[in-house]
Enzyme design. Structure first.
Site, PDB file in Angstrom:
ATOM      1  CG  HIS A 166      -1.909  -1.140   1.211  1.00 21.93           C
ATOM      2  ND1 HIS A 166      -2.321  -1.820   2.329  1.00 21.93           N
ATOM      3  CD2 HIS A 166      -2.557  -1.701   0.157  1.00 21.93           C
ATOM      4  CE1 HIS A 166      -3.194  -2.761   1.972  1.00 21.93           C
ATOM      5  NE2 HIS A 166      -3.350  -2.705   0.660  1.00 21.93           N
ATOM      6  CD  GLU A 169      -0.885   0.826   4.434  1.00 25.13           C
ATOM      7  OE1 GLU A 169      -2.112   0.768   4.351  1.00 25.13           O
ATOM      8  OE2 GLU A 169      -0.179  -0.178   4.391  1.00 25.13           O
ATOM      9  CG  HIS A 259       0.642  -3.490   5.352  1.00 22.40           C
ATOM     10  ND1 HIS A 259      -0.239  -3.197   4.337  1.00 22.40           N
ATOM     11  CD2 HIS A 259       1.253  -4.647   5.005  1.00 22.40           C
ATOM     12  CE1 HIS A 259      -0.177  -4.150   3.419  1.00 22.40           C
ATOM     13  NE2 HIS A 259       0.714  -5.040   3.796  1.00 22.40           N
ATOM     14  CD  GLU A 335      -1.541  -3.097   9.259  1.00 19.99           C
ATOM     15  OE1 GLU A 335      -1.243  -1.905   8.984  1.00 19.99           O
ATOM     16  OE2 GLU A 335      -2.086  -3.876   8.450  1.00 19.99           O
TER      17      GLU A 335
HETATM   18 ZN   LIG Z   1      -1.672  -1.670   4.306  1.00 17.89          ZN
END
Ligand SMILES: [Zn+2]
Length: 375
Positions: A166, A169, A259, A335
């Site tokens: 992504h 990010e 991420h 994350e």
């Molecule tokens: Zn992500």
């Protein structure tokens, strides 16, 4: 005053900048997909003026929960990023700022332009310990970079670490700036031993097209790459197609996908619970990794995170689930927050590039500790 989006990774649409007291902005959608949240723009001619900004389509963005307790990032030199007071009201993200210099940048998180990435990997390509393996090209014609550390052998474990499926990010790239140099450190015992006992494959920037285009979530074809792992295609998701094919050749004993999460104000790990092959052994490996990382880093926690998938219900289009099932291995998504982290908060910078680098370095220790239990 002039407002513009940098060609590399920028994103903003100016609705009205004629009055500094009421600047009206929108975030552009990802080219071919209905996602928007990432913004990054420059304001010139603003020095000394108390300017008031409103991003008017914040309320229809992809993760509205992301604006709660969120503070905009600002910088004069693109190195030091500090937070400015921000509010979210009636669907608008609002902030006021009196810039101390004539040129100032604002962004959702410290940007990581593709030009910085190229400078970063130029040094890696030159080192004997990092073997460059081209993975073909993206839809925009960019090379997809894979680096291998350690000599392959049947007896060795194969570890895979990737970041920035992504593109918005950017914390994934800042994390890599801590992880990769440490992995290459000649005097670092953990790095030396890891390269000896395992082969580590790293894709530092999976979605380079989306990054340069200033996308939040998708590549040049409008594909969310972290929903392409079940059936990737060269036409829609060549990045995942190439990585997954190479993984099929090497095998995989450990997978970490890095991420950022818009809503949760903490670092956390999502495992691949809910994949068909899940057993108590898988749970133990996951718990061990999380407990180790928590012992090593006061910035990591496991109380907050995503809800765990019920048995058999994991979405196999997501990288960590597909790889966990495909290779019957420890497979996780890391994350990091866009906001200030609730643990060890730092109001001036919030969760920051330096904190990402620190966590990247520490993750190497956690991977080392996980090795004995991986097979
Ligand atoms: Zn992500």
């Amino acid at each position: 005053m002039h407002i513009s989006a940098p060609h590399d990774s920028g994103n903003i649409e100016v609705l009205d900048a004629s009055n500094a007291a009421k600047i009206r902005l929108n975030i552009r959608e990802d080219g071919k997909a209905k996602f928007h949240q990432w913004f990054y723009f420059r304001v010139t001619g603003a020095g000394g003026q108390n300017a008031s900004y409103a991003i008017e389509n914040a309320g229809s963005s992809s993760y509205v929960d992301g604006w709660k307790d969120y503070q905009v990032c600002a910088s004069y030199d693109l190195e030091d990023w500090f937070r400015i007071e921000t509010s979210y009201e009636d669907g608008h993200l609002k902030f006021q700022h009196t810039a101390e210099r004539d040129s100032v940048y604002y962004a959702y998180f410290a940007p990581y332009p593709t030009e910085r990435y190229r400078q970063f990997i130029a040094e890696l390509v030159d080192l004997d310990e990092a073997v460059y393996e081209p993975l073909g090209a993206t839809l925009d014609g960019e090379p997809l970079d894979l680096f291998r550390f350690g000599e392959p052998a049947d007896s060795k474990l194969n570890l895979w670490v990737i970041a920035r499926q992504h593109p918005g990010e950017t914390m994934g790239s800042w994390w890599m700036e801590g992880f990769l140099p440490r992995l290459l450190d000649e005097g670092d015992a953990v790095a030396m031993a890891l390269r000896e006992k395992a082969v580590i494959y790293v894709v530092p920037l999976v979605n380079i097209d989306g990054a340069r285009r200033g996308h939040l979530r998708t590549n040049a074809a409008g594909a969310d790459l972290n929903r392409e792992w079940a059936e990737p295609t060269p036409e829609r998701s060549p990045e995942v197609f190439a990585i997954r094919n190479r993984m099929d050749e090497t095998g995989c004993d450990f997978f970490l996908d890095v991420h950022g999460d818009e809503a949760i104000a903490n670092n956390f790990i999502a495992g691949s619970e809910g994949v068909p092959c899940w057993t108590e052994t898988h749970q133990k490996r996951l718990d061990h990794f999380k407990d180790t990382l928590m012992a090593l880093s006061p910035a990591f926690q496991k109380a907050e995170g995503y809800p765990v998938n019920a048995p058999g219900t994991a979405n196999l289009k997501i990288a960590a689930n597909q790889i966990g099932e495909r290779f019957d291995c420890l497979s996780m998504t890391l994350e990091m927050p866009f906001k200030e982290a609730n643990i060890l908060p730092d109001p001036r910078v919030g969760w920051s590039p330096e904190r990402c680098r620190d966590l990247g370095r520490t993750c190497l220790d956690a991977i080392w500790a996980a090795l004995p239990g991986l097979r």
